[in-house]
Design a protein around this motif. Structure first.
Motif, PDB file in Angstrom:
ATOM      1  N   LYS A   1       0.326  -1.293   0.152  1.00 28.41           N
ATOM      2  CA  LYS A   1       0.473   0.000   0.147  1.00 28.41           C
ATOM      3  C   LYS A   1       0.802   1.192   0.089  1.00 28.41           C
ATOM      4  O   LYS A   1       0.783   2.662  -0.718  1.00 28.41           O
ATOM      5  CB  LYS A   1      -0.725  -0.044   0.835  1.00 28.41           C
ATOM      6  N   PHE A   2       1.893   1.382   0.862  1.00 28.74           N
ATOM      7  CA  PHE A   2       2.804   2.971   1.053  1.00 28.74           C
ATOM      8  C   PHE A   2       3.415   2.459  -0.385  1.00 28.74           C
ATOM      9  O   PHE A   2       3.440   3.946  -1.211  1.00 28.74           O
ATOM     10  CB  PHE A   2       3.741   2.400   2.076  1.00 28.74           C
ATOM     11  N   PHE A   3       3.796   1.418  -0.717  1.00 28.95           N
ATOM     12  CA  PHE A   3       4.344   1.611  -2.418  1.00 28.95           C
ATOM     13  C   PHE A   3       3.732   2.498  -2.980  1.00 28.95           C
ATOM     14  O   PHE A   3       4.441   3.193  -3.942  1.00 28.95           O
ATOM     15  CB  PHE A   3       5.276  -0.230  -2.562  1.00 28.95           C
ATOM     16  N   ARG A   4       2.495   1.784  -3.505  1.00 29.13           N
ATOM     17  CA  ARG A   4       1.619   2.109  -4.863  1.00 29.13           C
ATOM     18  C   ARG A   4       1.441   3.501  -4.247  1.00 29.13           C
ATOM     19  O   ARG A   4       0.710   4.473  -5.122  1.00 29.13           O
ATOM     20  CB  ARG A   4       0.603   1.616  -4.794  1.00 29.13           C
ATOM     21  N   ALA A   5       1.659   3.987  -3.084  1.00 33.72           N
ATOM     22  CA  ALA A   5       0.759   5.410  -2.542  1.00 33.72           C
ATOM     23  C   ALA A   5       2.487   6.690  -2.941  1.00 33.72           C
ATOM     24  O   ALA A   5       1.659   7.476  -2.979  1.00 33.72           O
ATOM     25  CB  ALA A   5       0.676   5.689  -1.097  1.00 33.72           C
ATOM     26  N   ASN A   6       3.035   6.003  -3.218  1.00 37.01           N
ATOM     27  CA  ASN A   6       4.172   6.958  -3.923  1.00 37.01           C
ATOM     28  C   ASN A   6       4.877   6.738  -4.907  1.00 37.01           C
ATOM     29  O   ASN A   6       5.973   7.395  -5.278  1.00 37.01           O
ATOM     30  CB  ASN A   6       5.205   6.568  -2.439  1.00 37.01           C
ATOM     31  N   TYR A   7       4.931   5.804  -5.573  1.00 38.83           N
ATOM     32  CA  TYR A   7       6.093   5.229  -7.246  1.00 38.83           C
ATOM     33  C   TYR A   7       5.537   5.930  -8.223  1.00 38.83           C
ATOM     34  O   TYR A   7       4.366   6.576  -8.117  1.00 38.83           O
ATOM     35  CB  TYR A   7       5.942   3.559  -7.331  1.00 38.83           C
ATOM     36  N   LEU A   8       5.799   6.913  -8.657  1.00 44.57           N
ATOM     37  CA  LEU A   8       6.118   7.409 -10.056  1.00 44.57           C
ATOM     38  C   LEU A   8       4.590   6.497 -11.333  1.00 44.57           C
ATOM     39  O   LEU A   8       5.239   5.365 -11.952  1.00 44.57           O
ATOM     40  CB  LEU A   8       7.629   7.805 -10.950  1.00 44.57           C
ATOM     41  N   LEU A   9       4.163   6.685 -10.937  1.00 45.55           N
ATOM     42  CA  LEU A   9       2.579   6.147 -12.125  1.00 45.55           C
ATOM     43  C   LEU A   9       1.509   7.338 -13.058  1.00 45.55           C
ATOM     44  O   LEU A   9       1.408   8.505 -12.452  1.00 45.55           O
ATOM     45  CB  LEU A   9       1.325   5.748 -11.372  1.00 45.55           C
ATOM     46  N   VAL A  10       2.553   7.626 -13.820  1.00 51.17           N
ATOM     47  CA  VAL A  10       1.425   8.574 -15.181  1.00 51.17           C
ATOM     48  C   VAL A  10       0.146   9.174 -15.259  1.00 51.17           C
ATOM     49  O   VAL A  10       0.386   9.925 -15.027  1.00 51.17           O
ATOM     50  CB  VAL A  10       2.274   7.964 -16.234  1.00 51.17           C
ATOM     51  N   GLY A  11      -0.421   7.613 -15.083  1.00 45.88           N
ATOM     52  CA  GLY A  11      -2.051   7.939 -14.868  1.00 45.88           C
ATOM     53  C   GLY A  11      -2.629   8.867 -13.922  1.00 45.88           C
ATOM     54  O   GLY A  11      -2.755  10.034 -13.539  1.00 45.88           O
ATOM     55  N   ASP A  12      -2.080   8.443 -12.253  1.00 47.36           N
ATOM     56  CA  ASP A  12      -2.257   9.420 -11.117  1.00 47.36           C
ATOM     57  C   ASP A  12      -1.544  11.206 -11.443  1.00 47.36           C
ATOM     58  O   ASP A  12      -1.600  11.286 -10.379  1.00 47.36           O
ATOM     59  CB  ASP A  12      -1.589   8.770 -10.193  1.00 47.36           C
ATOM     60  N   ILE A  13      -0.391  11.136 -11.732  1.00 46.39           N
ATOM     61  CA  ILE A  13       0.399  12.011 -12.125  1.00 46.39           C
ATOM     62  C   ILE A  13      -0.822  13.095 -13.153  1.00 46.39           C
ATOM     63  O   ILE A  13      -0.901  14.388 -12.982  1.00 46.39           O
ATOM     64  CB  ILE A  13       1.984  11.830 -12.284  1.00 46.39           C
ATOM     65  N   VAL A  14      -0.969  13.060 -13.877  1.00 45.88           N
ATOM     66  CA  VAL A  14      -1.702  13.048 -15.458  1.00 45.88           C
ATOM     67  C   VAL A  14      -2.539  13.585 -14.773  1.00 45.88           C
ATOM     68  O   VAL A  14      -3.646  14.293 -15.007  1.00 45.88           O
ATOM     69  CB  VAL A  14      -1.610  12.922 -16.536  1.00 45.88           C
ATOM     70  N   GLN A  15      -4.189  12.742 -14.321  1.00 42.96           N
ATOM     71  CA  GLN A  15      -5.044  12.673 -13.914  1.00 42.96           C
ATOM     72  C   GLN A  15      -5.590  13.634 -12.689  1.00 42.96           C
ATOM     73  O   GLN A  15      -6.549  13.980 -11.941  1.00 42.96           O
ATOM     74  CB  GLN A  15      -5.747  11.356 -14.393  1.00 42.96           C
ATOM     75  N   LYS A  16      -4.726  13.204 -11.701  1.00 43.75           N
ATOM     76  CA  LYS A  16      -5.139  12.619 -10.380  1.00 43.75           C
ATOM     77  C   LYS A  16      -4.470  14.527 -10.436  1.00 43.75           C
ATOM     78  O   LYS A  16      -4.516  14.454  -8.324  1.00 43.75           O
ATOM     79  CB  LYS A  16      -5.289  11.849  -9.284  1.00 43.75           C
ATOM     80  N   HIS A  17      -3.222  14.945 -10.287  1.00 46.18           N
ATOM     81  CA  HIS A  17      -2.312  16.196 -10.804  1.00 46.18           C
ATOM     82  C   HIS A  17      -1.575  15.756  -8.809  1.00 46.18           C
ATOM     83  O   HIS A  17      -0.804  15.775  -8.043  1.00 46.18           O
ATOM     84  CB  HIS A  17      -2.932  17.402 -10.272  1.00 46.18           C
ATOM     85  N   GLN A  18      -1.150  14.237  -9.023  1.00 42.18           N
ATOM     86  CA  GLN A  18      -0.394  13.705  -7.457  1.00 42.18           C
ATOM     87  C   GLN A  18       0.914  14.036  -7.806  1.00 42.18           C
ATOM     88  O   GLN A  18       2.222  13.173  -8.003  1.00 42.18           O
ATOM     89  CB  GLN A  18      -1.295  12.601  -7.304  1.00 42.18           C
ATOM     90  N   TRP A  19       1.832  15.196  -8.365  1.00 47.75           N
ATOM     91  CA  TRP A  19       3.621  15.530  -8.009  1.00 47.75           C
ATOM     92  C   TRP A  19       4.382  14.769  -8.049  1.00 47.75           C
ATOM     93  O   TRP A  19       5.679  14.480  -7.870  1.00 47.75           O
ATOM     94  CB  TRP A  19       3.170  16.799  -9.008  1.00 47.75           C
ATOM     95  N   TYR A  20       3.961  14.760  -6.535  1.00 52.07           N
ATOM     96  CA  TYR A  20       4.794  14.165  -4.800  1.00 52.07           C
ATOM     97  C   TYR A  20       5.518  12.922  -5.615  1.00 52.07           C
ATOM     98  O   TYR A  20       6.312  12.918  -5.047  1.00 52.07           O
ATOM     99  CB  TYR A  20       3.844  14.312  -4.182  1.00 52.07           C
ATOM    100  N   ARG A  21       4.617  12.398  -6.725  1.00 55.04           N
ATOM    101  CA  ARG A  21       4.566  11.302  -6.431  1.00 55.04           C
ATOM    102  C   ARG A  21       6.365  11.657  -7.907  1.00 55.04           C
ATOM    103  O   ARG A  21       7.573   9.964  -6.952  1.00 55.04           O
ATOM    104  CB  ARG A  21       4.120  10.198  -7.616  1.00 55.04           C
ATOM    105  N   VAL A  22       6.821  12.863  -8.109  1.00 49.52           N
ATOM    106  CA  VAL A  22       7.844  12.370  -9.008  1.00 49.52           C
ATOM    107  C   VAL A  22       8.904  12.812  -8.128  1.00 49.52           C
ATOM    108  O   VAL A  22      10.567  11.885  -8.382  1.00 49.52           O
ATOM    109  CB  VAL A  22       7.656  14.315 -10.185  1.00 49.52           C
ATOM    110  N   LEU A  23       9.005  13.171  -6.994  1.00 49.03           N
ATOM    111  CA  LEU A  23      10.024  13.160  -5.284  1.00 49.03           C
ATOM    112  C   LEU A  23       9.384  12.054  -5.173  1.00 49.03           C
ATOM    113  O   LEU A  23      10.729  11.273  -4.602  1.00 49.03           O
ATOM    114  CB  LEU A  23       9.992  14.169  -4.587  1.00 49.03           C
ATOM    115  N   THR A  24       9.113  11.392  -4.770  1.00 47.63           N
ATOM    116  CA  THR A  24       8.387  10.127  -3.426  1.00 47.63           C
ATOM    117  C   THR A  24       9.284   8.757  -4.183  1.00 47.63           C
ATOM    118  O   THR A  24       9.707   7.727  -3.302  1.00 47.63           O
ATOM    119  CB  THR A  24       7.484  10.005  -2.791  1.00 47.63           C
ATOM    120  N   SER A  25       8.855   8.781  -5.773  1.00 45.22           N
ATOM    121  CA  SER A  25       9.056   7.721  -5.930  1.00 45.22           C
ATOM    122  C   SER A  25      11.221   7.280  -6.187  1.00 45.22           C
ATOM    123  O   SER A  25      11.369   5.738  -6.254  1.00 45.22           O
ATOM    124  CB  SER A  25       8.627   7.772  -7.494  1.00 45.22           C
ATOM    125  N   GLY A  26      11.830   9.061  -6.065  1.00 43.37           N
ATOM    126  CA  GLY A  26      12.869   8.291  -6.620  1.00 43.37           C
ATOM    127  C   GLY A  26      13.661   8.219  -5.281  1.00 43.37           C
ATOM    128  O   GLY A  26      15.205   7.956  -5.190  1.00 43.37           O
TER     129      GLY A  26
END
Length: 208
Positions: free
Chosen positions: A30-55
């Protein structure tokens, strides 16, 4: 090993953060899925934090070990002798974010595209080192010695060629974005470094 890291507290903190974040991700889906870089969640849900946390997440212990070993070998030298703490942090985080952002822009139509890893940040740090020490030897696969400048040019060229390849399981997009960011930040921090690099190359060529 520990003496080197104790003398480079930022590198130590970055490695510790990567290890801690990745270990949680290995055991908590659950933690992994909430923080990895997923284009769909970034583009559609604007979860740009994933760009940082996925690193700070990695897909496997081997993936984590490879990135952290690279950071261990090059990070302290950049932190202590070449960039200083502030410059080092700038190169690391700008490269991390640029690598993730490049991956998103390259794959914005592939909503299922996903990625993790510190590769963008590590690529930026590695290219920054190459700018300062173009003729230092980098050991590919810990065995094959290659001048840093040759490695840097080859690394960026191959990443650009392979970027966007849907069949590849390697995040070349993050490598390319991180490497370019590392180069640009280093030049901004040390404007004379390009002249120094060119002078060193010309000096070598003229002596051959």
């Amino acid at each position: 090993m520990f003496e080197v890291l104790l003398g480079a507290p930022i590198t130590l903190a970055l490695i510790a953060a990567n290890v801690a974040f990745s270990l949680i991700g290995f055991s908590n889906e659950k933690f992994f899925r909430a923080n990895y870089l997923l284009v769909g969640d970034i583009v559609q849900k604007h979860q740009w934090y994933r760009v940082l946390t996925s690193g700070f997440l990695h897909v496997s212990p081997g993936h984590l070990l490879l990135n952290m070993l690279t950071l261990f070998f090059f990070g302290p030298y950049l932190e202590i002798k070449l960039l200083g703490p502030t410059g080092y942090l700038l190169v690391y985080f700008v490269s991390l974010i640029a690598g993730g952002a490049w991956a998103v822009l390259e794959n914005y139509r592939r909503l299922d595209y996903s990625a993790v890893g510190a590769s963008g940040a590590v690529s930026g740090a590695l290219i920054s080192f190459c700018m300062f020490e173009p003729f230092s030897l980098i050991y590919l696969f810990m065995i094959i010695p290659i001048p840093a400048i040759v490695f840097g040019v080859a690394f960026i060229s191959y990443s650009a060629f392979a970027s966007g390849n849907e069949d590849s399981k390697i995040g070349h997009e993050a490598h390319l974005g991180g490497a370019i960011a590392g180069l640009l930040v280093t030049v901004c921090l040390h404007p004379g470094i390009l002249n120094s690099l060119i002078s060193q190359v010309l000096s070598l060529v003229s002596s051959v």
